[in-house]
Design a protein around this motif. Structure first.
Motif, PDB file in Angstrom:
ATOM      1  N   ALA A   1       0.836  -1.204   0.000  1.00 17.74           N
ATOM      2  CA  ALA A   1       0.000   0.000   0.000  1.00 17.74           C
ATOM      3  C   ALA A   1       0.871   1.255   0.000  1.00 17.74           C
TER       4      ALA A   1
ATOM      5  N   MET B   1      -5.191  -4.609  -5.270  1.00 17.86           N
ATOM      6  CA  MET B   1      -5.470  -3.433  -4.454  1.00 17.86           C
ATOM      7  C   MET B   1      -5.778  -2.285  -5.396  1.00 17.86           C
TER       8      MET B   1
ATOM      9  N   ALA C   1      -3.561   8.563  -0.749  1.00 21.60           N
ATOM     10  CA  ALA C   1      -4.779   8.147  -1.447  1.00 21.60           C
ATOM     11  C   ALA C   1      -5.363   6.918  -0.750  1.00 21.60           C
ATOM     12  N   SER C   2      -6.637   6.658  -0.996  1.00 25.91           N
ATOM     13  CA  SER C   2      -7.332   5.571  -0.315  1.00 25.91           C
ATOM     14  C   SER C   2      -7.003   4.225  -0.956  1.00 25.91           C
ATOM     15  N   VAL C   3      -6.871   3.214  -0.107  1.00 24.69           N
ATOM     16  CA  VAL C   3      -6.479   1.880  -0.568  1.00 24.69           C
ATOM     17  C   VAL C   3      -7.615   0.901  -0.284  1.00 24.69           C
ATOM     18  N   GLN C   4      -7.996   0.126  -1.300  1.00 23.84           N
ATOM     19  CA  GLN C   4      -9.021  -0.901  -1.128  1.00 23.84           C
ATOM     20  C   GLN C   4      -8.475  -2.233  -1.622  1.00 23.84           C
TER      21      GLN C   4
END
Lengths: 338, 558
Positions: free
Chosen positions: A33, A130, A145-148
């Motif tokens: 990430a 991811m 930034a957003s991690v999914q």
């Protein structure tokens, strides 16, 4: 100049793939990430009105400032700003767009950027992935930034969605089993468990038939091919920051200025001797459809024409004196630049 | 038919599975097993419901303010043990969207293990446990697994309430009904309280973007919530802006604020707040939003090229009247509010006391009584009658302080001052320049000898860091209980440690000014109940005097 850039893009793909994060064995999700997020930039441009965000995401493709993103209304701005993972801000210029893949390349004046490590091959269904993006604009400045996380559910042509979802691209996409395609997500990175770039998150796409939102990414090979075409000038390329995806002047059509986000596509003038004039188009005509696709705004019209494959006929329906008039403009020109 | 085919021997050939996959699965199952027993399903009848997490063996559970607000003071809670329990509202924090409730009817409840949320990083596995869409009618929590998508996130408030600061962002599903439930790490330890999600155009279902209040914020607010209060959040009294060169600078400041009195001015740079470096406006709001109003915290600033360390007392965001309005039960839409009060369940009756400024003043009494008992237990061995404090000042000169029930005298090199307890203390801020050291010491003695009941109108305020200068967000710090009293024309805060010692007093002779701050310390191993060996008196960030108590050596005598 362009050829140098093309070679450089290819070099990135090959070299980085050899020395990536994965060289040292498996990495923890924290490491992946943190490492992959460095390649994702937050992009700010036009928008901010209802349903149209003024922000999206981008991926750093080369250390000298080439950034890939999704072609969208966000880029219809005089000032496009990129904010890097470390919080540095840069004014970006639009290098060009690939209307078919809905892809754009931006350039910022910077060196030694953390360019991403591209996975050249296709990933299959079941691949863990991811997604890293500027979704909902949650992160600002140097906030990451957003991690999914999820898996690739299918690799299928987006054409399967045509008619149900509006997208000019008809090639393969990665369909994802997690909700990646949110406001601000377009242009974000899809990486594998080792942090290598698998693809780029697409725009928000909703089936007009079922109302279901699709979560998908453009595979890396398509992304790289599209970026190379843009940089080499093989697709509609512009130099100005306010570039339209397809220049209607090639058809001899001049529309009223796009002052608002949803300016109706009224014809301002018709270039004498152009395909538009020959097709019988006149000033003050209101364009309502391109082919079978209804267009409500100037932007939608440009997108619709831009998605027609060069050489295919352009059919436009206009409203004139309260009646619908069909016009046949002949084949779309190969080279759209003025 | 299809099912029958899939069960045929040919299809049932074992699929080889990597042992590490099975192991990871087993680890997750065990973590979920550890987190499940403390997960509360809250049912509030027609008003909806939500989730909660038990934090103490005696039944205190935390949830969201927006879950309890429509429910009122009594609610029904289910635990995974299959039983329903009555629960009563304890305290609320409308700005931070937190609420504390107490489950009743069991001697010992299961409770969650709590982790330091500042140890969480992006990419960490996590899961939610709760009652999404109020599905948990069998009282078993729903679990959603995901990863941490972002840390130290800031989410704007709705008006001035429901502000999510320094929160955790996760892609584990947080849906309506998950509110107030726990976010757990891979080991099943609590790291946050789920309460919010980004929805926008897709309706109120999760789109992979949810937010949880950090357990560190919960920890900061536990004391003020246990006080049964309607808690308020803090403001520095100054707003900040990010300058072009990336510094956070003061853009506006109230001249009535403590920050102004400590020397903070326009254009000063905020370097760090409560021990955390501040480089963006969000980072500033993130730290501030996790702190209760009234705490003192260290602030490092750069002013005119000079670095300065301040300790600033944080003011309230809201007025008392505004706060009461925010915490009020919303009036049901479309129908008139029911004029007859709801009948409380038998278990809850006797545990509810409505009073201005409180969510439930009953629990303020409970905490005040607890502190009173603790002070009484520490008193037993101590001296009664007049107290004589003698020794040397930090500067070397001798001093003498005598405290009795009716009067007090202090002898210091700058003069002798006397206080009589029959006259109001706000007219006797002696010795001069101290802001009221003698009244503070007299009231300190009275609290130690007679308890909170002897200090006029006294409430349990909550908890605060024992040493504000050393306080750091994200690092557990030593907390002390705080009582707030109004007596003989003065306001005071008294600080009581876990052993029942009254370790500090802040006394205001006038509201909105700097208090006299008195800090007591004891030598290592000093018996409980003994007088302190050191007393520091400060006012407005400046030392008034340090009193070193003990026999004056003969050769140094006056």
């Amino acid at each position: 100049m362009r050829h140098v850039a093309v070679r450089f893009l290819v070099a990135v793909v090959v070299v980085v793939a050899a020395v990536g994060l994965h060289a040292d064995g498996p990495a923890t999700p924290r490491q992946v990430a943190a490492s992959a997020a460095r390649h994702v930039v937050k992009i700010y441009g036009a928008g901010g009105v209802r349903g149209l965000e003024a922000y999206q995401s981008g991926i750093i493709l080369s250390p000298d400032g080439r950034i890939a993103t999704v072609m969208s209304t966000v880029l219809d701005a005089d000032d496009i700003e990129c904010v890097l993972d470390d919080g540095r801000r840069f004014a970006a210029t639009l290098v060009g767009v690939d209307p078919r893949r809905e892809l754009a390349v931006l350039s910022i004046e910077a060196t030694d950027l953390p360019a991403c490590d591209v996975e050249a091959g296709r990933a299959g269904p079941g691949t863990r992935a991811m997604a890293i993006s500027n979704l909902f604009g949650v992160a600002v400045g140097d906030e990451r930034a957003s991690v999914q996380r999820g898996v690739i559910a299918a690799v299928v042509p987006l054409e399967a969605r045509r008619g149900a979802a509006e997208a000019p691209y008809a090639g393969d996409v990665y369909v994802l089993d997690f909700t990646t395609n949110n406001p601000g997500s377009p242009g974000g990175a899809l990486v594998d468990a080792r942090g290598r770039l698998l693809g780029m998150l697409g725009k928000e796409l909703r089936s007009t038939a079922s109302g279901i939102w699709l979560n998908y990414a453009l595979p890396a090979d398509e992304l790289v091919a599209g970026c190379q075409e843009i940089v080499s000038g093989r697709v509609a390329t512009t130099t100005g920051p306010t570039a339209a995806p397809f220049d209607l002047r090639a058809l001899g059509l001049v529309l009223v200025p796009d002052l608002l986000g949803r300016t109706p596509p009224f014809v301002e003038t018709v270039v004498p001797g152009s395909p538009a004039e020959q097709a019988g188009l006149r000033p003050d005509d209101l364009v309502v459809a391109v082919g079978a696709r209804a267009v409500a705004s100037r932007h939608a019209l440009e997108m619709a024409v831009g998605s027609i494959v060069a050489g295919d006929p352009v059919r436009i329906a206009v409203i004139r004196d309260g009646r619908v008039v069909d016009c046949e403009l002949g084949p779309r020109p190969e080279e759209a630049r003025p | 038919m299809v099912l029958a085919c899939s069960l045929s021997p040919a299809a049932a050939a074992p699929v080889p599975i990597d042992p590490s996959v099975l192991e990871a699965e087993q680890t997750m199952v065990e973590a979920i097993g550890r987190a499940t027993p403390s997960t509360v399903a809250i049912f509030a009848g027609d008003s909806g419901g939500g989730s909660g997490v038990l934090l103490t063996r005696d039944g205190y559970a935390v949830t969201n303010f927006h879950v309890v607000q429509p429910a009122g003071v009594a609610m029904t809670c289910g635990l995974p043990d299959g039983h329903l329990y009555d629960a009563v509202l304890v305290g609320v924090d409308p700005t931070g969207d937190l609420a504390l409730i107490k489950l009743l009817g069991r001697d010992e409840f299961p409770c969650a293990a709590v982790a330091n949320s500042d140890g969480v990083e992006v990419g960490d596995a996590c899961f939610t446990a709760g009652n999404p869409f109020l599905l948990g009618t069998d009282l078993q929590p729903s679990i959603s697994v995901g990863i941490v998508s972002g840390v130290h996130r800031y989410q704007f408030p709705a008006g001035t309430i429901l502000e999510y600061t320094d929160c955790l962002q996760v892609d584990a599903a947080i849906n309506p009904g998950n509110s107030g439930g726990g976010l757990f790490d891979a080991e099943g330890r609590l790291i946050g309280i789920n309460g919010r999600a980004s929805f926008e155009k897709r309706g109120r279902v999760n789109v992979g973007v949810g937010y949880a209040i950090s357990t560190n914020q919960v920890r900061h607010f536990m004391g003020v919530l246990r006080a049964g209060r309607i808690c308020d959040h803090a403001t520095l009294g100054a707003t900040v802006a990010t300058s072009a060169d990336g510094r956070v600078v003061v853009s506006d400041i109230l001249e009535s604020s403590d920050a102004w009195r400590r020397g903070l001015r326009y254009d000063d740079e905020i370097v760090s707040l409560a021990g955390r470096a501040v480089r963006t406006g969000n980072a500033f709001k993130n730290v501030l939003g996790t702190l209760p109003a009234g705490w003192q915290v260290p602030v490092v600033i750069r002013s005119g090229g000079r670095r300065r360390e301040l300790v600033v007392r944080l003011a309230s965001v809201h007025s008392a009247a505004d706060l009461k309005g925010l915490a009020a039960e919303p009036e049901p839409e479309g129908r008139r509010p029911d004029p007859t009060p709801r009948e409380l369940p038998a278990a809850v009756r006797g545990l509810v006391e409505q009073r201005q400024g409180f969510a439930n003043a009953h629990f303020n009494r409970v905490e005040r009584d607890r502190v009173a008992a603790s002070i009484a237990a520490a008193r037993d061995a101590g001296p009664t009658g007049p107290w004589l404090l003698e020794g040397r000042l930090g500067t070397g000169e001798a001093f003498r302080i005598e405290l009795t029930d009716h009067a007090a005298t202090i002898d210091i090199p700058t003069g002798t001052s006397t206080l009589v307890t029959s006259d109001d203390f706000d007219r006797q801020p002696v010795p001069p320049g101290s802001g009221g050291l003698l009244p503070a010491l007299v009231l300190w003695r009275r609290l130690v000898l007679e308890g909170p009941a002897a200090l006029g109108h006294t409430i349990y305020w909550g908890t605060a860091p024992r040493d504000p200068t050393a306080f750091q967000v994200g690092t557990p710090s030593d907390m002390v209980d705080v009582l707030e009293s109004s007596v003989s024309g003065v306001e005071l805060h008294t600080f009581i440690d876990g052993s029942g010692r009254v370790v500090a007093v802040d006394l205001w002779t006038q509201p909105g000014t700097d208090p006299c701050e008195v800090r007591m310390a004891w030598a290592e191993g000093a018996p409980l109940g003994s007088l302190p060996t050191r007393i520091e008196a400060r006012r407005g960030g400046d030392e008034f005097a340090t009193f070193l108590i003990g026999p004056v050596p003969a050769e140094m005598g006056p």
